[in-house]
Design an enzyme around this catalytic site. Structure first.
Site, PDB file in Angstrom:
ATOM      1  N   ASP A  96       0.827  -1.206   0.000  1.00  0.00           N
ATOM      2  CA  ASP A  96       0.000   0.000   0.000  1.00  0.00           C
ATOM      3  C   ASP A  96       0.865   1.262   0.000  1.00  0.00           C
ATOM      4  OD1 ASP A  96      -2.059   1.798   0.139  1.00  0.00           O
ATOM      5  OD2 ASP A  96      -2.665   1.302   2.178  1.00  0.00           O
ATOM      6  N   ASP A 276      -1.429   5.287  -6.568  1.00  0.00           N
ATOM      7  CA  ASP A 276      -1.778   4.475  -5.402  1.00  0.00           C
ATOM      8  C   ASP A 276      -1.936   3.006  -5.755  1.00  0.00           C
ATOM      9  OD1 ASP A 276      -2.642   3.767  -2.801  1.00  0.00           O
ATOM     10  OD2 ASP A 276      -4.735   4.054  -3.371  1.00  0.00           O
TER      11      ASP A 276
END
Length: 404
Positions: A96, A276
């Site tokens: 992440d 992301d």
């Protein structure tokens, strides 16, 4: 003549002070990334989990009010195996770049060993798609083939929700995202895994590189995560860098400035957004999304929530171009298509054509107007460079793949 050891030291010193970009190839710290879909919690689950994450990314205060937030199971995760403790227990952690804390315990319970030290601090973080609440420890973290990071801060979950089939998160975002995550010490930033690899001298530059390959299989190991440099055979052509944006709130994350055109028509003027790994689709501001729908002839599908196009519209589809500084990164029509072999995992029609562009939910000018998620990253090699506050992109052998 200099002794070999002295000459090596001079070379390393020169690399450390040079202002020009240096590609450190064949980094010793490379981990495989596996993709796994988990969409058993009903129709629209993939789009819903992405939208929940988008809401959290757009509202930084979200992470502090996590426990009262309704949760949606993670639908599409990209994971690595990470060892914690001595001897290490292996945990499956989500990769992440939109968060920075590393934590375990959502699935496999944390196993204390002789290297486990509780700080007594309470950790609480929300992600939109889930949350965890627990205690901060320091412990030895192992990456790859026995490479260890002593005294790494990790969260140990006593409560975790929204994480199915994974044990926690490997946080690769900017260190500033850790501020406020320690309830007992909210003004203290927690050194990330990348920070400690650099400060302990294990990697020369605080750089993380990510390589994905487009795939229509499930589950599959289709990526690599590299600390400290880049891998030459994972990209085609040079890596071009752009500075982190100064626009809030995109600047809080791995944020950049870009514009987007469909064919020759600009649908999103130069604005700020983020890159992301934790977001599956590509989200663009509502005004740009509406232009995209009109140009492609697509419409939201009732079963999946994704943009549905007819066969005729797909054949007429044009390139989607991401303009970053002086470079253009092009997603072909095929790259804009969700893998048809995975349609049924979303509750969709196996013969339908769904696109990977979605509505961000706010109009442009909000400070975070796009999210280049996994659908973008699987087509372009991406380098997150903390040392020089920039992000790099390059084409790969799979940029123009027709796999979908």
């Amino acid at each position: 003549m200099f002794p070999a050891a002295s000459l090596l030291m001079i070379v390393l010193l020169a690399l450390s002070i040079t202002a020009s970009p240096v590609e450190i190839r064949n980094s010793p710290i490379t981990l495989p990334i596996a993709r796994r879909l988990n969409v058993s919690n009903g129709t629209n689950s993939l789009l819903q989990q992405d939208k929940a994450r988008v809401a959290a990314l757009k509202d930084p205060s979200f992470k502090h009010s996590a426990i009262t937030t309704p949760m949606i199971n993670v639908g599409n995760s990209y994971t690595v195996a990470v060892g914690v403790g001595s001897p290490p227990t292996t945990y499956t952690l989500i990769v992440d770049t939109g968060s920075s804390n590393t934590w375990v315990g959502a699935g496999t319970a944390y196993a204390e060993t002789t290297t486990s030290v509780s700080t007594g601090n309470t950790v609480n973080i929300g992600y939109g798609t889930g949350f965890f609440y627990g205690t901060e420890y320091t412990d030895t973290v192992t990456l790859g083939q026995g490479l260890t990071i002593p005294h790494q801060s990790i969260g140990v979950a006593s409560i975790a929700s929204g994480f199915v089939g994974v044990d926690g998160i490997l946080g690769l975002g900017p260190v500033g995202l850790t501020l406020g995550t320690l309830i007992d010490d909210p003004t203290t930033a927690i050194p990330t895994v990348t920070d400690n690899l650099h400060s302990q001298g294990t990697i020369h530059r605080e750089v993380v590189s990510i390589s994905f390959e487009p795939t229509n299989s499930q589950p599959v190991t289709n990526g690599e995560l590299t600390f400290g440099g880049t891998i030459a055979n994972k990209h085609a052509g040079p890596i071009t860098y752009t500075p982190i944006t100064t626009t809030q709130s995109a600047s809080t994350y791995w944020g950049i400035d870009e514009s987007i055109s469909y064919g020759s028509t600009t649908i999103l003027s130069t604005t700020a957004g983020i890159v992301d790994t934790g977001t599956t689709l590509i989200f663009i501001a509502t005004d740009a999304y509406n232009k995209y729908l009109s140009a492609t002839g697509g419409s939201p599908d009732s079963a999946t929530g994704l943009v549905l196009v007819s066969s005729a519209n797909y054949k007429a589809l044009q390139n989607l171009n991401f303009h970053i500084d002086s470079e253009t990164y092009t997603m072909t029509p095929n790259a804009q298509l969700w893998p048809r072999a995975l349609n049924t995992y979303l509750g969709g029609d196996s013969n339908a054509m769904y696109l990977v562009i979605a509505d961000l939910g706010t109009t442009s000018g909000a400070g975070l107007d796009f999210i280049n998620g996994y659908a973008f990253l699987e087509r372009f090699y991406t380098v997150f460079d903390t040392s020089r506050s920039r992000i790099g992109f390059a084409k790969t052998p799979y940029t123009d793949s027709d796999i979908n």
